[in-house]
Design a protein around this motif. Sequence first.
Motif, short mmCIF file in Angstrom:
data_model
loop_
_atom_site.label_atom_id
_atom_site.label_comp_id
_atom_site.label_asym_id
_atom_site.label_seq_id
_atom_site.Cartn_x
_atom_site.Cartn_y
_atom_site.Cartn_z
N LEU A 42 0.84 -1.20 0.00
CA LEU A 42 0.00 0.00 0.00
C LEU A 42 0.87 1.25 0.00
CD1 LEU A 42 -2.71 1.56 0.43
CD2 LEU A 42 -2.40 1.21 2.87
N LEU A 43 1.84 1.25 0.89
CA LEU A 43 2.66 2.44 1.08
C LEU A 43 3.60 2.69 -0.10
CD1 LEU A 43 3.47 4.64 3.13
CD2 LEU A 43 5.21 3.09 3.99
N LYS A 44 4.24 1.59 -0.58
CA LYS A 44 5.32 1.77 -1.56
C LYS A 44 4.86 1.68 -3.00
CE LYS A 44 8.87 1.61 1.40
NZ LYS A 44 9.10 2.80 2.14
N VAL A 45 3.68 1.13 -3.21
CA VAL A 45 3.24 0.94 -4.60
C VAL A 45 1.92 1.66 -4.89
CG1 VAL A 45 2.69 -0.74 -6.39
CG2 VAL A 45 4.43 -1.27 -4.69
N LEU A 46 0.90 1.36 -4.10
CA LEU A 46 -0.41 1.96 -4.39
C LEU A 46 -0.41 3.47 -4.23
CD1 LEU A 46 -3.27 -0.35 -3.06
CD2 LEU A 46 -2.37 -0.10 -5.37
N LEU A 47 0.16 3.95 -3.16
CA LEU A 47 0.14 5.41 -2.97
C LEU A 47 0.97 6.12 -4.05
CD1 LEU A 47 0.08 5.75 0.93
CD2 LEU A 47 -1.77 6.08 -0.70
N LEU A 91 -6.57 7.29 -16.08
CA LEU A 91 -6.86 6.02 -16.74
C LEU A 91 -7.19 4.90 -15.77
CD1 LEU A 91 -4.01 6.07 -19.38
CD2 LEU A 91 -6.41 6.58 -19.76
N TYR A 92 -6.74 5.05 -14.52
CA TYR A 92 -6.95 3.95 -13.58
C TYR A 92 -7.34 4.43 -12.19
CZ TYR A 92 -2.11 5.26 -12.47
OH TYR A 92 -0.97 5.95 -12.16
N HIS A 93 -7.74 5.68 -12.11
CA HIS A 93 -8.02 6.25 -10.79
C HIS A 93 -9.16 5.55 -10.08
CE1 HIS A 93 -9.29 9.61 -7.94
NE2 HIS A 93 -8.16 9.14 -7.50
N ALA A 94 -10.20 5.17 -10.85
CA ALA A 94 -11.34 4.50 -10.22
C ALA A 94 -10.90 3.21 -9.54
CB ALA A 94 -12.42 4.21 -11.26
N GLN A 95 -10.12 2.44 -10.27
CA GLN A 95 -9.65 1.15 -9.73
C GLN A 95 -8.68 1.35 -8.57
OE1 GLN A 95 -9.63 2.02 -12.93
NE2 GLN A 95 -10.82 0.51 -14.07
N LEU A 96 -7.84 2.36 -8.69
CA LEU A 96 -6.89 2.65 -7.62
C LEU A 96 -7.61 3.06 -6.34
CD1 LEU A 96 -3.93 2.96 -6.76
CD2 LEU A 96 -3.96 5.28 -7.68
N THR A 97 -8.59 3.96 -6.51
CA THR A 97 -9.37 4.39 -5.34
C THR A 97 -10.03 3.19 -4.68
OG1 THR A 97 -9.85 6.49 -6.42
CG2 THR A 97 -11.23 5.90 -4.56
N TYR A 98 -10.58 2.32 -5.51
CA TYR A 98 -11.26 1.15 -4.97
C TYR A 98 -10.30 0.29 -4.17
CZ TYR A 98 -14.37 -2.87 -4.68
OH TYR A 98 -15.15 -3.89 -4.23
N ARG A 121 -17.87 10.47 -7.30
CA ARG A 121 -17.12 9.44 -6.61
C ARG A 121 -16.39 8.64 -7.68
NH1 ARG A 121 -19.77 8.17 -1.75
NH2 ARG A 121 -19.25 6.00 -2.00
N PRO A 122 -15.06 8.55 -7.57
CA PRO A 122 -14.30 7.83 -8.61
C PRO A 122 -14.82 6.42 -8.84
CG PRO A 122 -12.82 8.94 -7.09
CD PRO A 122 -14.18 9.15 -6.55
N THR A 123 -15.23 5.74 -7.77
CA THR A 123 -15.61 4.34 -7.94
C THR A 123 -16.97 4.19 -8.62
OG1 THR A 123 -16.55 4.28 -5.73
CG2 THR A 123 -14.28 3.52 -5.95
N ASP A 124 -17.67 5.30 -8.85
CA ASP A 124 -18.93 5.22 -9.60
C ASP A 124 -18.67 4.68 -11.00
OD1 ASP A 124 -20.64 8.19 -8.33
OD2 ASP A 124 -20.49 6.14 -7.59
N LYS A 125 -17.42 4.90 -11.46
CA LYS A 125 -17.08 4.48 -12.82
C LYS A 125 -16.97 2.97 -12.96
CE LYS A 125 -14.16 8.05 -14.53
NZ LYS A 125 -12.79 8.42 -14.71
N LEU A 126 -16.77 2.29 -11.86
CA LEU A 126 -16.54 0.85 -11.94
C LEU A 126 -17.84 0.14 -12.25
CD1 LEU A 126 -14.21 0.36 -8.86
CD2 LEU A 126 -13.58 0.48 -11.26
N THR A 127 -17.82 -0.65 -13.31
CA THR A 127 -19.05 -1.32 -13.71
C THR A 127 -19.12 -2.74 -13.16
OG1 THR A 127 -17.95 -1.85 -15.76
CG2 THR A 127 -19.45 0.02 -15.79
N GLU A 177 -11.37 11.45 -4.43
CA GLU A 177 -10.93 10.28 -3.68
C GLU A 177 -11.05 10.56 -2.18
OE1 GLU A 177 -7.23 8.67 -4.98
OE2 GLU A 177 -7.12 7.20 -3.36
N ILE A 178 -10.63 11.75 -1.79
CA ILE A 178 -10.76 12.14 -0.38
C ILE A 178 -12.23 12.09 0.04
CG2 ILE A 178 -10.59 14.12 1.20
CD1 ILE A 178 -7.91 13.02 0.83
N GLY A 179 -13.10 12.54 -0.85
CA GLY A 179 -14.54 12.52 -0.56
C GLY A 179 -15.02 11.11 -0.27
N GLU A 180 -14.59 10.15 -1.09
CA GLU A 180 -15.00 8.75 -0.88
C GLU A 180 -14.42 8.21 0.40
OE1 GLU A 180 -15.18 6.62 -5.18
OE2 GLU A 180 -16.09 5.72 -3.41
N LEU A 181 -13.20 8.60 0.66
CA LEU A 181 -12.50 8.13 1.84
C LEU A 181 -13.20 8.64 3.11
CD1 LEU A 181 -8.71 8.16 1.70
CD2 LEU A 181 -9.79 8.53 3.88
#
Lengths: 391, 387
Positions: free
Chosen positions: A221-226, A236-243, B302-308, A281-285
């Motif tokens: 988490l610390l060294k790769v995801l962040l 391109l991948y923010h949704a998946q990263l946030t998840y 919400r970023p994760t809204d995009k995930l289907t 992302e902060i909002g979701e968090l």
Amino acid sequence: MSSHRLFGIFGEDVPSSEQEGLFIRKLRQCCVAFDFMDPVADLKGKEIKRATLNELVDYITAGRGVLTEPVYPEIIRMISANLFRTLPPSDFDPEEDDPTLEASWPHLQLVYEFFLRFLESSDFQTTIGKKVIDQKFVLQLLDLFDSEDPRERHFLKTVLHRIYGKFPGLRAFIRKQINNIFLRFVYETEHFNGVAELLEILASIISGFSLPLKSEHKQFLLKVLLPLHKVKCLSLYHAQLTYCVLQFLEKDATLTETVVKGLLKFWPKTCSQKEVMFLREIGELLDVIEPSQFAKIQEPLFKQISRCVSSPHFQVACCALYLWSNEYIMSLTEENSHVIMPIMFPALYRISRGHWNQTIVALVYNVLETFMEMNGKLFDELTAKAERQNV
Amino acid sequence: MDQGQPDAIHPLITKLNEALVLENKFQPHLQLPSVSQDPTEITTGIRDGSAHVLRCLKVWYDLPSDVLFVAINFMDRFLTKMKARPKHMACISVSSFHLATRQICQYQKSCGLEEVSAIPDTRDLVAISQCKCTLGDLTRMEGIISSKLDTEPGLLPITPLTFLQLFHALFIAAAERLGVGPLYAKMVAAPSLWLRLEILACDAACANFRASEVALVLLCTQLDSGVADLGTRQDPSTGAEIMRLVNFAIELQKLCKIPDSSFFCCHEVVLLILARYNAQCQMPHRQRLVWKLSQRTLRYLRPTDKLTSIMPTIDEHGQLQMPTRIRSGSVSSDESWDSEKEDVAAEWAPPLNPAEWTVGAMNPLPEEDESIVKGASSKFLRDAMAA
């Protein structure tokens, strides 16, 4: 059309005792590659291969007892022959360009389908499978994630997910390789097409972590995801990263401080589009944060949010202000009003004195009225202070 | 004591008497329930909520305290005369506010003052306050209020602030005369005095007390807390000085003809309200605010809204469980796993529109597009206001 049996080259019936041999022959047939760059070359051969692949997909889906030990290496050989290729060099910019789709997709798609049916078959035996699906195979599979063709990456994602699930012996290796891919991506190339897909797989892995979390996972988490937040093409991948990040926090809420501090460290300084992503992302968090964790990070976080509110970029300011439309964040602010209101007030007061954008002004009013209703006395003190400083 | 110095007190007493004469004319008599099952009834909570909104608007537009007191006075007297519905409350309060700013501006001009408060733009006021009525509604309501209350251009309502300002000036003058000027200044500071009065004005519990009463009670409360702040190291002379101020307060009470029983009753109420304020509690009646954002900003907030789709969890110490495949050989698309559904690869049709390939790419952000409002509509104002 479903089939429990394979038919000979002339469509003739073949006895059960010879099915295995026929299967292997057809698999080997499908190892032959065709040139799809030339649309008219070898049309008949391409069609035969396509039909054969289709037949094999049906056979493996419907047949019982077709996965005998000898066919495993043949299957892997066929898959390798078709899939494992050097991807063409590309200067593809995923944010700007359309991807170049795989020309041989008509065959590739069937090979992927076949592969998936193979792995998901109820007859599939891991003990035999692990002899042919080894680290070398997995490595080559991972390389393919850089394919420009999203359809290919979609299949690869599912395939790798199944492999990870079925072969516990390969898991550490897969995680290590994904680590390497990400680190290379973040610190050297900033180019890799399969980040989103790999993150999707990781999300399913993270959600399965047992507690207490291993130190190796926390390090990831610390060294790769962040650090993945740093990259320019984050969108391109923010949704998946946030998840993935949220999954980690669901497992271990005490990681919140690490995550927030990491986000603050990598907070975009020049790219406002990225800043908007970070705010979301902060909002979701914050929506799922535990009150005790919130208290730990509120000061540095709201100092940053205060800067965002003052941003000359309209969407950054909007997203920051909009945080307080969330009832839960509102209630957290109320519980900690004595910390948060003094941090936010100067920026809000300044904007209330005049701003060119009506949406921002309205949002600031909302926040100020909310603050007043939250803690009238503190609101009055801060107003008086702001007025004194303004004069 | 006044060795030939100009008598500061006498003109103030004259003004006080003038105010006392007019006091009753501007006295509201609210009869609002504190709770109500009837959705068409305005409660004290609703009234207080509106008063606080006006207070916020006062701060927002950087207007003097007078505006708030006049506005609340208009609002309360209007509610005294007319039985209104909760859905009109916002319009009534904001119209009172706008009317108050106009009146005060007029008054200031007629007094020849240099600094005149700016009148907020009506359109802006409607938007910011979210009073859920149109510009036309507001203007009409202002007219109705003005007519019902018989407002006169040169005459501002007598409010608790009127009296507080007078009392404060009287105390300063009297304290000077009594030789306790510095002591009074230490115990009572003007800005916090007006502030506390504003808090009282926003509470319906004070609305039916006489304006002079509320003002005097507040001043005495302030003196009390001033005494407490001085601490126990008072020497006998300070005690005597304080008594002079207390006696002056009693004089004023007599002058205003406030009976003791009423004074004590008001005092209890005032203490309660100020205690709540000092406890920094949240307000019980909060305006339901609308948070307006552009379409573009709201999309994928919400970023994760995009995930289907989400892939099935793989237990760290377990195997991924696969359900048995349907044997028909046809490709089945509704596989269900232990956890969530997952797109079966074979069924997935790639989006052929190239524009959709660039997943998540963010376009340059122009000014806000179409706004969408999450709250109510703005249809409003029938003739249900008939007396």
